[in-house]
Every structure is written in structure tokens, then in C-alpha cells.
Design a protein around this motif. Structure first.
Motif, PDB file in Angstrom:
ATOM      1  N   ALA A 212      -0.448  -7.898  -8.873  1.00 32.00           N
ATOM      2  CA  ALA A 212      -0.394  -9.006  -9.891  1.00 32.00           C
ATOM      3  C   ALA A 212       0.951  -8.589 -10.257  1.00 32.00           C
ATOM      4  O   ALA A 212       1.393  -9.784 -11.030  1.00 32.00           O
ATOM      5  N   GLN A 213       1.650  -7.612 -10.465  1.00 32.97           N
ATOM      6  CA  GLN A 213       2.768  -7.239 -11.084  1.00 32.97           C
ATOM      7  C   GLN A 213       4.188  -7.403 -10.323  1.00 32.97           C
ATOM      8  O   GLN A 213       5.117  -7.585 -10.642  1.00 32.97           O
ATOM      9  N   TYR A 214       3.765  -7.269  -8.902  1.00 32.63           N
ATOM     10  CA  TYR A 214       4.982  -7.311  -8.134  1.00 32.63           C
ATOM     11  C   TYR A 214       4.561  -8.109  -6.817  1.00 32.63           C
ATOM     12  O   TYR A 214       4.325  -7.618  -5.389  1.00 32.63           O
ATOM     13  N   PRO A 215       4.638  -9.447  -7.023  1.00 32.35           N
ATOM     14  CA  PRO A 215       4.480 -10.220  -5.952  1.00 32.35           C
ATOM     15  C   PRO A 215       5.752 -10.517  -4.977  1.00 32.35           C
ATOM     16  O   PRO A 215       6.919  -9.954  -5.366  1.00 32.35           O
TER      17      PRO A 215
ATOM     18  N   TYR B 133      16.871 -10.904 -11.142  1.00 30.38           N
ATOM     19  CA  TYR B 133      15.801 -11.306 -11.666  1.00 30.38           C
ATOM     20  C   TYR B 133      15.077 -12.495 -11.166  1.00 30.38           C
ATOM     21  O   TYR B 133      15.942 -13.766 -10.860  1.00 30.38           O
ATOM     22  N   VAL B 134      13.844 -12.515 -10.726  1.00 32.21           N
ATOM     23  CA  VAL B 134      13.352 -13.650 -10.176  1.00 32.21           C
ATOM     24  C   VAL B 134      12.491 -14.431 -11.506  1.00 32.21           C
ATOM     25  O   VAL B 134      11.527 -13.842 -11.874  1.00 32.21           O
TER      26      VAL B 134
ATOM     27  N   THR C 146       1.336  -4.285   3.411  1.00 32.15           N
ATOM     28  CA  THR C 146       2.032  -3.756   4.612  1.00 32.15           C
ATOM     29  C   THR C 146       3.127  -2.510   4.116  1.00 32.15           C
ATOM     30  O   THR C 146       3.263  -2.455   3.137  1.00 32.15           O
ATOM     31  N   ASP C 147       3.566  -1.710   5.197  1.00 33.34           N
ATOM     32  CA  ASP C 147       4.436  -0.604   4.599  1.00 33.34           C
ATOM     33  C   ASP C 147       5.643  -1.153   3.917  1.00 33.34           C
ATOM     34  O   ASP C 147       6.378  -0.729   3.273  1.00 33.34           O
ATOM     35  N   GLU C 148       6.083  -2.158   4.711  1.00 31.12           N
ATOM     36  CA  GLU C 148       7.442  -2.954   4.314  1.00 31.12           C
ATOM     37  C   GLU C 148       7.054  -3.314   2.825  1.00 31.12           C
ATOM     38  O   GLU C 148       8.062  -3.308   1.853  1.00 31.12           O
ATOM     39  N   TYR C 149       5.993  -3.977   2.272  1.00 26.22           N
ATOM     40  CA  TYR C 149       5.531  -4.518   0.942  1.00 26.22           C
ATOM     41  C   TYR C 149       5.653  -3.378   0.163  1.00 26.22           C
ATOM     42  O   TYR C 149       6.414  -3.361  -0.935  1.00 26.22           O
TER      43      TYR C 149
ATOM     44  N   VAL D 170      11.064   0.294  -4.561  1.00 25.23           N
ATOM     45  CA  VAL D 170      12.463  -0.119  -4.806  1.00 25.23           C
ATOM     46  C   VAL D 170      12.040  -0.432  -6.386  1.00 25.23           C
ATOM     47  O   VAL D 170      13.107  -0.044  -7.277  1.00 25.23           O
ATOM     48  N   LEU D 171      11.401  -1.486  -6.581  1.00 27.03           N
ATOM     49  CA  LEU D 171      11.374  -2.206  -8.066  1.00 27.03           C
ATOM     50  C   LEU D 171      10.938  -1.098  -9.069  1.00 27.03           C
ATOM     51  O   LEU D 171      11.142  -1.173 -10.233  1.00 27.03           O
ATOM     52  N   SER D 172       9.577  -0.427  -8.806  1.00 29.43           N
ATOM     53  CA  SER D 172       9.139   0.433  -9.595  1.00 29.43           C
ATOM     54  C   SER D 172       9.561   1.812  -9.717  1.00 29.43           C
ATOM     55  O   SER D 172       9.219   2.615 -10.643  1.00 29.43           O
TER      56      SER D 172
END
Length: 407
Positions: A86-89, A126-127, A194-197, A203-205
Motif C-alpha cells: 500500500a505504501q510502495y506501489p 518524488y512521485v 518479485t525479487d526486483e520489486y 532502496v526506498l525504505s
């Protein structure tokens, strides 16, 4: 409103709870420095707790818990869905060149007030959803029609009612915004991670995840730790409640309630009447009848004393002695948990003086050890139904970062 005031005051001042955290190493070290062992000293009154308590069958009690505190795959999934997905689309790049309402844009921006960048007004990569209303009025509208790669200055005014940072309320600012790219929001289901996600989220968290399994394992360990803490807390609280049913306090030592009330009211005064007002004036200013306030405090203090004198009696019967090294660790944990800078400040919060407060905490510490012994020997019964509440992430949500003062 009156009830809320009472609860707030009592929780702020009354006691160090016996239901809180403890450390029990299983040893009763007979180091009695600073504390009597044949009689209890509290508020300057000495007594033998076994003279005042009729102990029941307090060892091996059946105690029902509200949850089984297990963590299963469903709990891990719910937590990740609520706190990660929910926090990291995921956002994927598009070839679109001109910003329109409804787009998601990747932007860099710097906000300046009187030509000086202000705190919270700068971000990179920032998105932002255009039309979401998540930034101050004019910010998102000012990006409609801007081409990818272009930079624009947005002269804006913060709302007068802006509460995130009252210093910025009504401020005139200029945001310099660069549109890096227009992206597409990609919703990801739990089973499609996925591992990529996961690496993208890492990276973001700032979390050290490399694979989906890394994330799931870490979340499970976190939930298990949370549940273990909650289980320990409920077990102590439930056992203490059960003890008041199987043990009987015949009467209180003469003068103990009055002496403890004097200490508690002095603590209230010290905390809430620093402007020179009386405690009665403070209580009445909160809309509380002072006599009702005193009655409520007296009832709470008496219940607290009765619980503690039961634990004192158990400690006396079981030979649980005060040990200085364990007490030192106990004090260190209290100081860390509640932000005290020195021991005297802690002690003064639990007595009329640092000396009396220290004596009181020594008593509480021994009671704490006695309670933990009873908990360790209790038969903790988890709910038997299949729908028993488990760890579903409630109360363990991570906080979303406040990226910008433009929000």
C-alpha cells in the motif's frame, strides 16, 4: 471528558506497573543493601505482608489469554499488504511527454521562502499524482501542461490553516519543479511480488532486502517479536488479576493508604502545578470536581496497594530477596524507557524525596520478580477456536514518511 482526565492523571503518576516489562534470571541473590528483608518498608511504614494477606493457590494457576499469539502466513501477508504494497506501489516509465490531470509524475523540487530553501520543501525523484490534492493548492495544477524535462517556478501561498508546520501557514513561497518523467502506477498483488520489486522497496525504505523471502522472513520475525512482547504483557496482567481473586487482603497496614496518598498527591502537584497553583485549582480548571477526583485517586491507590501487598506476601513466602545488581538493571531500563537523565530524578517521581522514591521502587522491583515467578509457573491457556485473534499487523504499522512541506 472527566473520565479521560482521570485516566491521564493516574497513568502519568500512580506507579511503576507490575504488568510492565521485567527481567527474571531465576536467581534470588541475597544482596539486601538498602532494604529490609524481614519486614517491608513503604512510605516509612514497616509491616510483615504475611500478616495482612491470606494467600490462596497462586502457583500453577490456569490463566486464559485473549489470543494464541501465533504468527501464520496470513498474518505475514496482511502486514506486507498494509505496510509495503500500500505504501510502495511500483511505477514504470512511459513515453508520455506532457503532464495531464490524472498522471503520476516523477519530479525534483526545491521550495524557497524569501529566496531561502525551507526545511521539508525539497525532494528528488518524488512521485506525485496530479489531481490527488496531496500538495498545497496550486502545486499540482501548476504542473499541468509542463513537458517532461522542463523546469517551472510555481509562486504559491501556504493555506492560513496549514497545520503540519504552523510556521509556514500563510507563507508566500516559490517552488522550482523539474518534471523528470511521467510514470504509470502499477498495483502489485501479494502473490505477484518479485525479487526486483523487493529490491526497489529496499532502496526506498532503507531495508536490506534482496529477495521476496528476505522480506517475508523479516516480517515474520518482527511479528513474532511483537506477539511475544504482547503475550508477556497480557500474561502478567491476567495473572495479577487472577491473584487478586485467589488471594485475600484482610486489611491494609495502618497508615499505609494515607501515606501513599500523600506521596501520590505530591507527585501530581509537582507535575501539574509548576505555576504555583494548587492541585485543587488545576483539577477544577480541567472541569473535574475535586472531591470526586480524590475519591477516584484513593480507589486506584488502594487497589494498587492491595495488588502489591499480595506480591510482597508471595515474595516473603517464596524467599524472593532484593538483589542490588538486578535492581540496578531495572532502574536503568526505567530511565531509558521514560527519559530520565539521572537516578534521583526517577526516584523523586515515586516518593516525597529521592530516598523514599528509591525505597518504593525497591519494593516494586521485588514484587515484579515475585509476579514473574508466578507467571512462569502459570498454565497460560490460548483460545481454542480457529478464529482466535493473531498478529494481523494492528499496532505495528510503519509510519509513512512526511516527504515535503508542500503536502
Amino acid at each position: 471528558m472527566k473520565k479521560k482526565l482521570m485516566i491521564a492523571l493516574l497513568s502519568a503518576v500512580l506507579t511503576v506497573s507490575l504488568c510492565g516489562c521485567s527481567k527474571n534470571d531465576g536467581e534470588n541473590v541475597n544482596d539486601t543493601e538498602g532494604m529490609e528483608t524481614d519486614k517491608i518498608s513503604s512510605a516509612g511504614i514497616e509491616y510483615d505482608p504475611l500478616d495482612y494477606v491470606e494467600l490462596g493457590d497462586y502457583l500453577g494457576m490456569d490463566v486464559e489469554l485473549q489470543s494464541d499469539y501465533t504468527v501464520d502466513d496470513a498474518d505475514v501477508q496482511v502486514f506486507i499488504e498494509q505496510n509495503v504494497l500500500a505504501q510502495y506501489p511500483n511505477y514504470i516509465d512511459t513515453d508520455k511527454r506532457t503532464v495531464e490531470t490524472g498522471d503520476f509524475v516523477n519530479i525534483d523540487y526545491v521550495g524557497k521562502r524569501d529566496g531561502v530553501a525551507f526545511q521539508g520543501g525539497t525532494a528528488s525523484g518524488y512521485v506525485l499524482g496530479i489531481g490527488s490534492g496531496s500538495f498545497i493548492p496550486g502545486f499540482e495544477d501548476g504542473l499541468v501542461g509542463v513537458e517532461v524535462g522542463n523546469t517551472v517556478d510555481l509562486p504559491l501561498t501556504f493555506p492560513e490553516t496549514y497545520t503540519r508546520n504552523p510556521d509556514m501557514a500563510g507563507a508566500e513561497v516559490v517552488f522550482t519543479v523539474t518534471v523528470n518523467k511521467i510514470v504509470e502506477k502499477q498495483e502489485i498483488a501479494y502473490e505477484d511480488m518479485t525479487d526486483e520489486y523487493v529490491k526497489y522497496v529496499a532502496v526506498l525504505s532503507g531495508m536490506p532486502y534482496e529477495t521476496v523471502e528476505d522480506m517475508r522472513s523479516d516480517v515474520r520475525a518482527y511479528l513474532e517479536a511483537v506477539n511475544e512482547s504482547q503475550k508477556a504483557s497480557e500474561a502478567r496482567s491476567s495473572v495479577l488479576t487472577q491473584l487478586t481473586k485467589v488471594c485475600t487482603v484482610k486489611e491494609l497496614p495502618e497508615g499505609l493508604l494515607d501515606a501513599r496518598m500523600e506521596e501520590v498527591l505530591a507527585q501530581y502537584t509537582r507535575m501539574y502545578c509548576q505555576d504555583g497553583s494548587t492541585l485543587q485549582e488545576f483539577v477544577e480548571a480541567q472541569g473535574q470536581n475535586y472531591d470526586e477526583f480524590l475519591d477516584s485517586v484513593t480507589q486506584e491507590v488502594q487497589a494498587d496497594i492491595e495488588s502489591q501487598i499480595i506480591m510482597e506476601a508471595i515474595a516473603a513466602k517464596e524467599g524472593i530477596a532484593f538483589d542490588q545488581s538486578g535492581f540496578d538493571e531495572y532502574v536503568a531500563r526505567l530511565m531509558s524507557s521514560y527519559g530520565y537523565e539521572d537516578q534521583d530524578s526517577l526516584y523523586e517521581n515515586y516518593g516525597l524525596t529521592a530516598e523514599s522514591g528509591k525505597a518504593y521502587l525497591q519494593k516494586v522491583y521485588v514484587c515484579d520478580q515475585a509476579l514473574q515467578m508466578v507467571v512462569d509457573q502459570a498454565n497460560l491457556i490460548a483460545p481454542q477456536n480457529d478464529d482466535a485473534d493473531g498478529a494481523d499487523g494492528d499496532g505495528a504499522d510503519t509510519e509513512t514518511a512526511d516527504h515535503t512541506e508542500a503536502e
